[in-house]
Design an enzyme around this catalytic site. Structure first.
Site, PDB file in Angstrom:
ATOM      1  CG  ASP A 335      -1.800   1.176   1.337  1.00  0.00           C
ATOM      2  OD1 ASP A 335      -2.371   1.547   0.299  1.00  0.00           O
ATOM      3  OD2 ASP A 335      -1.945   1.731   2.438  1.00  0.00           O
ATOM      4  CG  ASP A 635      -2.004   2.098   6.632  1.00  0.00           C
ATOM      5  OD1 ASP A 635      -2.681   1.804   5.621  1.00  0.00           O
ATOM      6  OD2 ASP A 635      -1.604   3.253   6.871  1.00  0.00           O
ATOM      7  CG  ASP A 639      -4.299  -1.979   2.873  1.00  0.00           C
ATOM      8  OD1 ASP A 639      -4.486  -1.809   1.662  1.00  0.00           O
ATOM      9  OD2 ASP A 639      -3.895  -1.092   3.638  1.00  0.00           O
TER      10      ASP A 639
END
Length: 899
Positions: A335, A635, A639
């Site tokens: 990410d 985070d 995700d």
């Protein structure tokens, strides 16, 4: 059925407010009638997420017996009990139970992710029903309810907004956006990505500013967070490469053991005419000898040591096999927001009519300078720049502060926070200005204006979207004074900053008379002077750039999968060494692809932008379909499904949500991407040491099996009883082999490409080496037995000498195994002190089994006269020399092959 289908519509963002109200038969002012709300609750259920059935601890414990090698051990225990050899039965059962206990207690992954999603849900909601304003439990919300939103509120369900008054919602955990989403109420295109649906408010996100009102369009498992919850429930966990390899190895070994045991029993019964009970005990001894029953325990211990080492390097590993899996990772899907970047907006560029300036330092820490041509700016000579920075500070609602741990933070909008930090960095006159009036930022107008007092006049400062300020401006300020406005020049500057992935904010001002005491939008329609632009980014982590370089050297590809805009993603990716700054794939394109097309794209592209949780999950699956071992970092809640599906899920420990942490196998305690590179290094070291351990342990089993088979074939004394075999196996597995877990990383390990998941646990050379050492130890020990028996030595002494010979020889072989191909004396011979400690411990244990009466009684050993000890030590040293010679020959062959 028609009504049910309508209430489950997924495209509410594409409908006008009136259509939504009509379809849901609700009211924009009175809300839903109580009767309708109760009917819908009865039909669709409460606004909660479904519970997952939990597995009992007892069942989880007994799962550790579900191994074919353990089955053979337990069968051996039953047969020995049937024959009345209770000591053997007890010891065999203890070994099996100890193995299960080690596996159970080391397996520390608690499936809390789904529970943590439930904790994120709002507990209460402010609603209007039957024209009355109520506060109800969020679980009792029904589709069609009218929800009122205030700053700080957690959104209780998915809402289609019907009113927005400067409403901004923090959605980074769900969509990956690094700044709060500005909300509107107009309909938007049906194919608009999740992160751009600015007329929707999603469950579990938080109102950061403004007020609003929305109609509930989805509750419980039908919300976006509910879909993530469902995706996580449906994700099928895959086993790690090591577990797949050891499972295959166990089945192969079991088949071979059973086949050999049956053949040996038939031979002994029909051709050597052994007593059935005696022969059964011999065959059981053979099975126990061949089973590496200490291997599961030692693997768990080595992995646990790897976990401890990673913890020291700020990587908290939650499942043991993940330690080894990290060593074989070929792709890391990361990410962007908060992982590769700081998730702290930072001003990087300032543009005035005269020049362009750069700002050093990142994040909210006010450390850095405004520079031009690598020189710190003298603000006495840059009056326009001084005014621009002052404008950004005055026209601002955020504040900068420091927490108890001396970390800088902002209160308010992240973009405004970046402008406050810029003001603190700049060497300008820091003084407070008295505000007279303010027009707050509004999504409809996209600017903020503040009226302040000056010496002989008042000034209106304006900050906001550049296009809106360009429409207002009639002139611009330069060092030579005000001059005609050059719109084209500023539009070119805006395009240039946007091309670098920077979010652009404009600043302007207007001089008014001293008696001006109020402020309205009409005041900004003329005589506005444009000051300049600020380019803002969520900056990359410096250490992450270096870590990506290390990963590249190790043959690991880093792919950025983000919910952010494609231009921002490409720009940040290029700066970090991911992608070429040109090629990138958007979520819209992913949705149109078949699984086969996505597999090719997942390999070809390294930047993926505007992605949803479904896209991230599909990308991980696509890589795995190509047999690529991949890790996923993140985070946010968005995700979590991909983290759970990945071979190794890696969550951020500081900024990561609890959902993300519990879906992951590893948590970065410092939120530092570079920690992943250190974890990969540790994973490779662990795998190398596991292979060394297997190379060391299996010759013990091979030598014992060789001894027993040869004894049955030749009709000689059975060299070891089953209980003695268990002692030899366990003492070599759980004491000496443990030292190999502390071997250092081999040179150039991080310069090698990741190993293929198809790489066998035992390659051709390993099989040769195991057989070679097994025959050496087993054959030599058999010759020693025959020599001692021919010289009239008692059977009990011969068996005791046999135990010592195999164990002491394996102690010498430990030094051979410290390097698979290199000389035992190459490198840092004394670097691993554990090797010498366990050697001393082993000798102590062998003295215990030989000279303590209780151990003599349990294991059938006798006290050895001192001169018998010369045999195992001399024999062990000879084996050490022979194996070192074999390694030398193999190195010569390697050199010839390389040529």
């Amino acid at each position: 059925m028609g009504k049910e289908k309508t209430l489950c519509n997924n495209n509410w963002h594409s409908l006008e407010v009136g259509e939504v109200i009509e379809l849901l038969t609700t009211n924009a002012t009175k809300g839903l009638p109580e009767k309708d709300a109760n009917e819908r609750l009865a039909q669709f259920g409460e606004n909660i997420l479904p519970e997952k059935k939990k597995e009992s601890r007892l069942l989880r414990f007994f799962k550790h017996f579900n191994d074919i090698l353990i089955y053979i051990l337990l069968i051996a225990a039953i047969v020995t009990a049937f024959l009345g050899h209770w000591a053997d039965t007890v010891v065999i059962v203890i070994v099996a139970v100890v193995n299960a206990c080690i596996g159970y207690f080391q397996e520390n992954k608690a499936e809390k992710a789904l529970e943590d999603i439930k904790k994120m849900l709002s507990h209460t909601a402010q609603i209007v029903r039957d024209g009355k304003r109520l506060e109800i439990g969020a679980s009792h919300l029904a589709v069609g309810d009218l929800v009122i939103l205030h700053p700080g509120d957690k959104i209780p369900a998915d809402l289609r907004l019907i009113k927005s008054d400067n409403l901004r919602i923090e959605e980074s955990a769900l969509t990956g956006e690094s700044i709060p989403s500005q909300k509107n109420v107009g309909a938007i295109a049906v194919d608009t990505p999740l992160g751009d649906r600015d007329n929707m408010a999603f469950s579990t996100t938080t109102v950061s500013a403004g007020t609003g009102m929305g109609i509930v369009v989805a509750t419980g498992q039908n919300t976006e967070i509910g879909k993530i919850n469902r995706m996580m429930s449906e994700v099928k966990l895959i086993t790690t490469p090591l577990l797949r390899q050891t499972a295959k190895f166990g089945k192969t070994v079991s088949f071979v053991i059973i086949a050999i045991a049956v053949l040996v029993f038939i031979f002994g019964y029909f051709y050597r005419h052994y007593d059935t009970g005696e022969l059964l005990m011999s065959v059981i001894g053979l099975a126990i000898a061949a089973i590496p029953e200490g291997l599961p325990a030692i693997l768990s211990i080595i992995l646990a040591i790897g976990v401890q080492n990673m913890a020291k390097r700020k990587a908290i590993v939650r499942t043991l096999p993940s330690v080894e899996t990290l060593g074989s990772v070929a792709v890391i899907c990361s990410d962007k927001t908060g992982t590769l970047t700081k998730n702290e907006m930072t001003v990087k560029t300032l543009v005035t009519s005269d020049d362009q300036f750069s700002i050093t330092g990142t994040g909210y820490s006010p450390v850095g300078d405004v520079v031009k041509d690598n020189e710190i700016v003298d603000f006495n000579a840059e009056s326009v720049l001084d005014s621009l920075i002052g404008c950004f500070y005055i026209c601002n609602e955020a504040s900068l502060g420091k927490d108890e741990e001396d970390n800088w933070y902002i209160k308010g909008d992240p973009t405004e926070g970046a402008l406050i930090t810029l003001y603190e960095k700049a060497s300008v006159d820091h003084h407070e200005t008295d505000r007279i009036a303010t027009i707050p930022f509004d999504s409809e107008y996209k600017y903020m204006a503040t009226l302040v007092e000056a010496e002989d006049k008042n000034i209106i400062y304006i900050k906001g979207a550049p296009d809106r300020l360009l429409d207002m401006a009639g002139k611009e300020l330069s060092l030579s004074g005000e001059k005609p406005f050059d719109r084209q020049n500023w539009e070119n500057a805006i395009t240039g900053l946007a091309g670098k992935g920077q979010r652009v904010i404009g600043g302007a001002y207007k001089i008014v008379t001293k008696d001006k005491k109020n402020l309205s939008h009409e005041d900004l329609h003329e005589d506005v002077t444009f000051l300049g632009l600020a380019g803002i980014i969520d900056p990359p982590r410096e250490e992450a750039i270096e870590a990506i370089k290390q990963c590249s050297e190790a043959g690991i590809t880093v792919k950025m999968i983000t919910g952010d805009h494609i231009e921002t993603a490409k720009s940040i990716g290029l700066e970090m060494g991911i992608g070429d700054g040109i090629k990138a794939l958007e979520g819209k394109a992913i949705e149109q692809m078949t699984d086969e097309e996505l597999e090719s794209a997942a390999v070809e592209y390294n930047i993926f932008a505007r992605t949803s949780p479904e896209h991230k999950l599909r990308l991980v699956k696509a890589l795995q379909a190509r047999n690529i071992i991949c890790a996923m970092t993140g985070d946010g809640v968005n995700d979590a499904p991909a983290l759970k599906k990945a071979d190794v899920g890696i969550a951020m420990g500081i900024k990561g949500t609890e959902v993300t942490k519990d879906a992951a196998e590893m948590v970065l305690a410092d939120d530092n991407f570079s920690t992943i590179a250190a974890a990969v290094e540790e994973g490779r070291r662990v795998y190398d040491n596991l292979k060394k351990t297997i190379l060391f342990i299996l010759p013990t089993n091979g030598a014992e099996s060789f001894l027993i088979i040869a004894s049955i074939l030749f009709g000689t004394l059975m060299p070891l009883t089953p209980i003695q075999i268990l002692w030899v196996n366990m003492v070599t597995s759980v004491t000496i082999s443990l030292a190999l877990a502390f071997e250092k990383l081999e040179p150039d390990t991080m310069k090698q490409p990741p190993r293929s998941p198809q790489t066998p646990l035992l390659d051709g050379y390993f099989i040769w080496r195991i057989l070679f050492v097994s025959v050496l130890i087993g054959g030599g020990t058999l010759l020693l037995n025959l020599y001692l028996l021919s010289n009239g030595v008692s059977e009990d002494i011969v068996r005791t000498v046999t135990i010592q010979t195999i164990v002491i020889t394996q102690m010498f072989h430990l030094y051979n195994s410290r390097s698979i191909r290199k000389s035992a004396f190459s490198g840092d011979f004394f670097g691993n002190k554990a090797v010498f400690v366990v050697s001393g411990l082993l000798i102590l244990l062998q003295l215990v089994i030989t000279y303590i009466p209780f151990m003599n009684q349990v294991f059938g050993t006798v006290k050895l006269p001192l001169h018998f000890w010369i045999y195992p030590f001399v024999f062990g040293f000879i084996i050490f020399i022979i194996v070192e010679a074999e390694k030398w020959v193999m190195r010569l062959m390697d050199k010839k092959t390389d040529k």
